[in-house]
Design a protein around this motif. Structure first.
Motif, PDB file in Angstrom:
ATOM      1  N   GLN A 240       0.860  -1.190   0.000  1.00  0.00           N
ATOM      2  CA  GLN A 240       0.000   0.000   0.000  1.00  0.00           C
ATOM      3  C   GLN A 240       0.894   1.236   0.000  1.00  0.00           C
ATOM      4  O   GLN A 240       2.008   1.202   0.509  1.00  0.00           O
ATOM      5  CB  GLN A 240      -0.912   0.015   1.221  1.00  0.00           C
TER       6      GLN A 240
ATOM      7  N   THR B  49      -2.441   6.286   0.807  1.00  0.00           N
ATOM      8  CA  THR B  49      -3.644   5.609   0.332  1.00  0.00           C
ATOM      9  C   THR B  49      -4.812   5.910   1.256  1.00  0.00           C
ATOM     10  O   THR B  49      -4.682   5.838   2.468  1.00  0.00           O
ATOM     11  CB  THR B  49      -3.419   4.077   0.280  1.00  0.00           C
ATOM     12  N   ASP B  50      -5.932   6.248   0.654  1.00  0.00           N
ATOM     13  CA  ASP B  50      -7.136   6.530   1.435  1.00  0.00           C
ATOM     14  C   ASP B  50      -7.994   5.279   1.455  1.00  0.00           C
ATOM     15  O   ASP B  50      -8.772   5.028   0.538  1.00  0.00           O
ATOM     16  CB  ASP B  50      -7.897   7.709   0.817  1.00  0.00           C
ATOM     17  N   ARG B  51      -7.807   4.473   2.500  1.00  0.00           N
ATOM     18  CA  ARG B  51      -8.563   3.236   2.662  1.00  0.00           C
ATOM     19  C   ARG B  51      -9.331   3.298   3.966  1.00  0.00           C
ATOM     20  O   ARG B  51      -8.918   3.960   4.912  1.00  0.00           O
ATOM     21  CB  ARG B  51      -7.621   2.027   2.704  1.00  0.00           C
ATOM     22  N   ASP B  52     -10.433   2.574   4.013  1.00  0.00           N
ATOM     23  CA  ASP B  52     -11.232   2.529   5.241  1.00  0.00           C
ATOM     24  C   ASP B  52     -10.446   1.921   6.396  1.00  0.00           C
ATOM     25  O   ASP B  52     -10.467   2.432   7.507  1.00  0.00           O
ATOM     26  CB  ASP B  52     -12.508   1.723   5.025  1.00  0.00           C
ATOM     27  N   LEU B  53      -9.778   0.830   6.128  1.00  0.00           N
ATOM     28  CA  LEU B  53      -9.021   0.138   7.166  1.00  0.00           C
ATOM     29  C   LEU B  53      -7.534   0.198   6.847  1.00  0.00           C
ATOM     30  O   LEU B  53      -7.088  -0.336   5.831  1.00  0.00           O
ATOM     31  CB  LEU B  53      -9.462  -1.329   7.258  1.00  0.00           C
ATOM     32  N   ARG B  54      -6.800   0.861   7.697  1.00  0.00           N
ATOM     33  CA  ARG B  54      -5.353   0.953   7.541  1.00  0.00           C
ATOM     34  C   ARG B  54      -4.747   1.305   8.887  1.00  0.00           C
ATOM     35  O   ARG B  54      -5.444   1.764   9.796  1.00  0.00           O
ATOM     36  CB  ARG B  54      -4.965   1.953   6.471  1.00  0.00           C
TER      37      ARG B  54
END
Length: 128
Positions: free
Chosen positions: A53, A57-62
């Motif tokens: 990643q 990165t714009d992810r919900d879960l990180r």
């Protein structure tokens, strides 16, 4: 709870194609495409996966603070340590330390240490 194994890990990298190319070319790990997006963001390492990643990165879960180059992982090779060292030399990858005797999850092993292109520390080991 009965934990059986680790399924995958996620490394935070600066350049996704470069990271995938490193693990594919140097370690011959097959590239896996994300089934939902078709994006190449993962390699197979034995029975586990290494996903990649980007830090932004714009992810919900990180993770709360994904940092490039903060991983320290050990991978097991099926080759002799001499073969591993010669292979890395052929790719001009500097060996930071080793070979050293270590103890892993299956007993005594011999390890060397390198960095990937994002400065993640990789311990490459072989068991007797």
């Amino acid at each position: 709870m009965n934990i059986k194994r680790i399924d995958h890990i996620v490394l935070t990298v600066a350049n996704l194609p470069r990271a995938i190319r490193f693990y594919r070319e140097v370690f011959d790990m097959p590239i896996i495409k994300d089934k939902s997006t078709g994006e190449e963001n993962c390699v197979r390492c034995g029975h586990q996966l290494i996903e990649f990643q980007l830090a932004n990165t714009d992810r919900d879960l990180r993770p709360a603070k994904p940092v490039i180059g903060s991983a320290d992982i050990c991978i097991i090779a099926g080759d002799s340590m001499d073969q591993i060292i010669n292979h890395l030399i052929s790719y001009y990858i500097p060996i930071l330390k080793g070979p050293l005797k270590r103890v892993g999850s299956e007993g005594e092993m011999t390890s060397i240490y390198i960095n990937d292109y994002d400065n993640n520390l990789l311990e490459i080991s072989s068991y007797k």
